[in-house]
Design a protein around this motif. Structure first.
Motif, PDB file in Angstrom:
ATOM      1  N   PRO A 158      -3.973   1.170   3.061  1.00 45.03           N
ATOM      2  CA  PRO A 158      -5.409   1.357   2.860  1.00 45.03           C
ATOM      3  C   PRO A 158      -5.430   2.746   1.841  1.00 45.03           C
ATOM      4  O   PRO A 158      -4.783   3.789   2.130  1.00 45.03           O
ATOM      5  N   HIS A 159      -6.442   2.651   1.090  1.00 47.51           N
ATOM      6  CA  HIS A 159      -6.608   3.776   0.209  1.00 47.51           C
ATOM      7  C   HIS A 159      -8.156   4.164  -0.061  1.00 47.51           C
ATOM      8  O   HIS A 159      -8.812   3.272  -0.647  1.00 47.51           O
ATOM      9  N   PRO A 160      -8.865   5.224   0.244  1.00 54.40           N
ATOM     10  CA  PRO A 160     -10.116   5.504   0.075  1.00 54.40           C
ATOM     11  C   PRO A 160     -10.160   6.092  -1.319  1.00 54.40           C
ATOM     12  O   PRO A 160      -9.547   7.372  -1.346  1.00 54.40           O
ATOM     13  N   CYS A 189      -7.102   8.990  -4.485  1.00 54.69           N
ATOM     14  CA  CYS A 189      -7.048   8.528  -3.279  1.00 54.69           C
ATOM     15  C   CYS A 189      -7.400   9.650  -2.363  1.00 54.69           C
ATOM     16  O   CYS A 189      -6.532  10.984  -2.546  1.00 54.69           O
ATOM     17  N   ILE A 237      -6.661  10.147   0.671  1.00 54.94           N
ATOM     18  CA  ILE A 237      -5.590  10.448   1.845  1.00 54.94           C
ATOM     19  C   ILE A 237      -4.547  11.364   0.869  1.00 54.94           C
ATOM     20  O   ILE A 237      -4.043  11.244   0.008  1.00 54.94           O
ATOM     21  N   HIS A 291      -1.303  10.774  -0.493  1.00 56.63           N
ATOM     22  CA  HIS A 291      -1.153  10.054  -1.387  1.00 56.63           C
ATOM     23  C   HIS A 291      -1.497  10.664  -2.832  1.00 56.63           C
ATOM     24  O   HIS A 291      -0.813  10.454  -3.856  1.00 56.63           O
ATOM     25  N   MET A 351      -1.067   9.561  -6.685  1.00 58.30           N
ATOM     26  CA  MET A 351      -2.148   8.387  -6.938  1.00 58.30           C
ATOM     27  C   MET A 351      -3.706   9.313  -7.069  1.00 58.30           C
ATOM     28  O   MET A 351      -4.530   9.543  -6.276  1.00 58.30           O
TER      29      MET A 351
END
Ligand code: C2O
Ligand code: CU
Length: 481
Positions: free
Chosen positions: A410-412, A463, A465, A468, A473
């Motif tokens: 998952p990536h916010p 992202c 996180i 990441h 990212m």
């Protein structure tokens, strides 16, 4: 959702003697002075705080004004804020005002909007908060370490006419990876964290401590602002025997909707405003459970109806909060761009580019890089470096970004300087699309967002996180002036 090894239990470290009381913490509120434009001072420095309850010692953290979380910066919509940020750390830092639509030069991104504030130096952030809502601040320099060590805090922008509630409360959710003796675990470069779910911790705190009880009085109505400042932990909150109203996401009002059967999912960086009617019984406890990672469900805390006075009230549904002045994208004329997220463990990525150079997956691993956006790895930066934007947008035009998560994680995804509507998920149109600054993409998800590129400058798109973000990212979206 059950393939994550989070190795987490609420009291893994702390097994003995916690104190089950809700003591009021002395939380200074900055910004609420008669003189509306007075400057406030934030000093980032090492300090000792008590995170673990019971007889365990204190933890050395990096904090703002010696507080975990940092001071509540509370202002009114339309008010100008001036923050004198002083760096007493031994590395550069910056302050980013997450979710605030402000001038690019005030956005706090090192090497893109400013040079890092060097040790011993100051920088003045100066902006007007156009939008009301719940926001937060944190460094954008070496965030993976600086945020994990404790640097972050809430930023509340009050509506000119706030809703009628008995109390306005705040839960700052954080997740710490601590050593046995209560220190911050110094594993900031762990390849497993970077290539998997990020730096998940082993102690979850609410407002900087292991809160066991959150006290409610029978019948009262509270507004609860929840901010997830964790490095990597996604929360999925379930409220036992309560049906809170969701009234805002990422600061922006939504049509009030009760949730009781589906959890409130908040990824790192996200906020939710709830209205909770205290419908429990005197003397009783109701659990708030975080069940996002299904293999490690745990109780976050209890809503506790202590013996305090009862408030008599019959409650109508809360009114929708007034909208913020965000321009509406014109969907029929919007230009569409596709964004692909790749990489990570079990992602099958073969190669990507960094600063114009081809990187094989081997080169990437050697450089501690694991992720790419549209084939581009965001490089480690130093003074004088610049990076080409992923996209260049025309000012005041409407855009749709069609995002695709081709990874197993998952990536916010967060965009700076703008708020966007989340209009489509996995080819299904979203009714009442919420206005947000972050959206969670589960593995293989496709999500479309729409916005007006009205704020000129180079804006980070990444992202949240932080492991990441650190390992590639991230990218820049340019809005031409
Ligand atoms: Cu919360 Cu790029 O930031
Ligand atoms: Cu991610």
């Amino acid at each position: 959702m059950n393939n994550f090894d989070t190795r987490f239990t609420r009291r893994q470290i702390l097994k003995c003697g916690f104190i089950g009381v809700t003591s009021a913490i002395a939380w200074p509120v900055l910004g609420k002075s008669k003189n509306a434009n007075r400057a406030v001072e934030f000093t980032a420095a090492k300090s000792q705080v008590k995170i673990l309850s019971g007889s365990q010692g204190s933890t050395e953290v990096w904090s703002y004004n010696e507080l975990i979380p940092g001071p509540v910066l509370r202002i009114r919509q339309g008010q100008r804020v001036q923050v004198v940020a002083e760096n007493k750390l031994d590395q550069g830092t910056t302050m980013h005002w997450h979710g605030i639509r402000l001038p690019n030069a005030m956005d706090g991104v090192p090497y893109v909007t400013q040079a890092p504030i060097a040790p011993g130096e100051k920088f003045i952030y100066d902006f007007v908060a156009d939008d009301a809502g719940t926001f937060w601040y944190h460094p954008h320099t070496n965030s993976m370490e600086q945020v994990a060590r404790g640097l972050s805090g809430p930023l509340i922008v009050e509506e000119l006419n706030p809703p009628d509630v008995d109390r306005d409360e705040l839960w700052v959710l954080d997740d710490w990876r601590l050593t046995r003796d209560g220190g911050i675990h110094p594993s900031f470069n762990h390849p497993r964290d970077m290539s998997h779910a990020g730096r998940l911790g082993n102690v979850v705190t609410v407002n900087g401590w292991e809160m066991d009880d959150f006290r409610l009085r029978v019948g009262e109505r509270i507004r609860l602002r929840i901010v997830n400042v964790a490095n990597a932990r996604i929360f999925g909150l379930e409220f036992e025997d309560h049906a809170p109203w969701l009234v805002a996401l990422d600061g922006h009002p939504v049509r009030p909707k009760q949730f009781n059967d589906s959890p409130l999912v908040l990824a790192p960086g996200m906020r939710a405003d709830l209205i909770i009617d205290a419908s429990g019984a005197k003397g009783k406890r109701y659990a708030v459970v975080d069940g996002f990672y299904s293999r490690s469900r745990y109780k976050l805390l209890d809503l506790f109806y202590a013996g305090s006075a009862q408030i008599q009230a019959t409650r109508k549904p809360p009114k929708q909060l007034p909208p913020n002045p965000v321009p509406e994208p014109n969907l029929s004329r919007a230009e569409q761009h596709s964004i692909v997220f790749e990489g990570g463990a079990m992602g099958g990525m073969r190669e990507a580019r960094m600063q114009g150079r081809e990187f094989s997956i081997r080169d990437m691993l050697e450089h501690g890089m694991f992720w790419a956006i549209n084939g581009e790895i965001y490089p480690p930066m130093k003074l004088g470096d610049s990076v080409d934007p992923l996209l260049s947008l025309k000012k005041d035009r409407s855009y749709v970004l069609s995002m695709q998560n081709k990874t197993a994680w998952p990536h916010p995804i967060h965009l700076h300087g703008h708020s966007f509507r989340v209009i489509r998920r996995n080819d299904k149109k979203i009714e009442d699309p919420p206005l947000r600054d972050e959206v969670l993409l589960m593995p293989r998800d496709k999500v479309d967002i729409a916005f007006v590129a009205d704020n000129p400058g180079d804006w980070m798109f990444h992202c949240h996180i932080l492991a990441h973000q650190k390992s590639g990212m991230m990218g820049v979206i340019r809005v031409e002036s």
